[in-house]
Enzyme design. Sequence first.
Site, PDB file in Angstrom:
ATOM      1  N   HIS A   1       0.813  -1.210   0.000  1.00  0.00           N
ATOM      2  CA  HIS A   1       0.000   0.000   0.000  1.00  0.00           C
ATOM      3  C   HIS A   1       0.850   1.265   0.000  1.00  0.00           C
ATOM      4  CE1 HIS A   1      -4.001  -1.925   0.776  1.00  0.00           C
ATOM      5  NE2 HIS A   1      -3.193  -2.922   1.095  1.00  0.00           N
TER       6      HIS A   1
ATOM      7  N   ASP B   1       3.442   9.323  -1.168  1.00  0.00           N
ATOM      8  CA  ASP B   1       2.322   8.511  -0.705  1.00  0.00           C
ATOM      9  C   ASP B   1       2.023   7.451  -1.745  1.00  0.00           C
ATOM     10  OD1 ASP B   1       0.391   7.789   1.128  1.00  0.00           O
ATOM     11  OD2 ASP B   1      -0.500   9.779   1.235  1.00  0.00           O
TER      12      ASP B   1
END
Length: 503
Positions: free
Chosen positions: A157, A365
């Site tokens: 992730h 991110d």
Amino acid sequence: MSRLVVISNRVSIPTGSSKAGGLAVALNALMERQGGLWFGWSGNAGAEAASVTQPHLVQHDNVEYATIDLTPDELELYYNRFSNATLWPLLHSLPEQMHFDRRSLQAYRAVNERFADMLVPMLRPGDTIWIHDYHLLALAAAMRSRNVTAPIGFFLHTPFPSPDMLGSIPEAALFIRDLLAADLLGFQTSNDAENFAASAQRIAGAARMAGGGLQLGNRQIRVGVFPVEIEPGEFAQMAEQAFASPETQRLHRSLDGQCLILGVDRMDPTKGLRHRLSGFRRLLETRPQWHRHATFLQIAAESRQDVGAYQDLREDLEREAGAINSTYSDPDWTPLRLMARGGTREAISGYMREARICLVTPLRDGMNLVAKEYIAAQDPENPGVLVLSKFAGAARQLGAAILVNPVDPDEIADALDSALRMSRPERQDRWNACWEAIRDTSALAWGRSFVSVLGRIGEEGQTAPRPDRDASAYTPRRIGQHADGRAADIRLVSPAPPSRSAG
């Protein structure tokens, strides 16, 4: 249909609360629909955990949740130190925040081994196994060493760093080989997938394959891109309803006609919060016309309170917030509101619909679902503006947002000024482009697409194709379909044809 076995560091057992984090939000729809087993840490720690040999089981609808506790030493060494003080900054390419020691590495591997010890007896013939995130990089190899032959997928992730950055951690090659024990490796962006493929080749000696994937020894491993999604329609409906809630209306009245700038993050060094506050300060310094006309609400829910870097971050943010407010406040206007606690998804969705600007500026991110949620929350007739870091995975899909370099306060200030002055037609055009990028996606389709590819790999079985003689350059190749038959937004890393000039 084979049973789906999901393994994650934390397990989100439904409790009626809606504060679940990104991983749980992404997986809940799939697990609720398909059912199966969800295994991982309970979130609790106690000395007696070392002697427990069976996980705690909870059945909720058609999902069985199996959780284990950690010991206090495991919590400190495996979770706080190695996972969050070594791997997290490494994966986000922040080496100056990385701390490494061999004791925490040993604890990390030991916890991965204990996960395998507890899980393997629960497996059934025909299971499909899906491991999630950086806490469990060694788990696929641990399961293979216990003779698990089921298809195993792994999804990261977070971002994946360059080979040079990855090489800064001892035993990097071993971690790469551990991951290559899985059959399918999923990443958020093509850049992350390419970084992994290059690292596997340079650091672990894997060969890139003609036709896609990697080979290590006699095993072929597929590498794919699966951007995590939200349920945009459901979130839009929730935001519309929450806009009329007492919580949102209290916020609306407190603004007294001012424009709301909103940030929603975990309190984490990778989220760019220090730079974000500097950008807002720069806006107030250089554009005094926005004094008393804009208010910045930064919700930064405290997390990982036992990690020193997170403690330092909170102190820095409180100091900077105090400095901004003491310099620019009026008796009836406070420019910056800083909250170190979170809220329900319903409440946050209402705040998002209220906000004229959402400021999402992580230093790096993997995806950032807040950006997608903000787009979904908007009123199409009078939408707000998303200001987004160009280093967030979501920027690949939401290119119509105002993209900024998150470490440049002047660029953030310029973006805020532009968004505050932006006409309604331009805001609508930008919002429509972002909405079109996510409107037909869903968390359920994301999960099903990964599981579908993993299932096909399991049906095909393992092969050992020849290494491509010149597979140093890779380009994406689309594969797979969503469960409803639409083409899936999945890209499998595969070799590009050699150019004519290559000789």
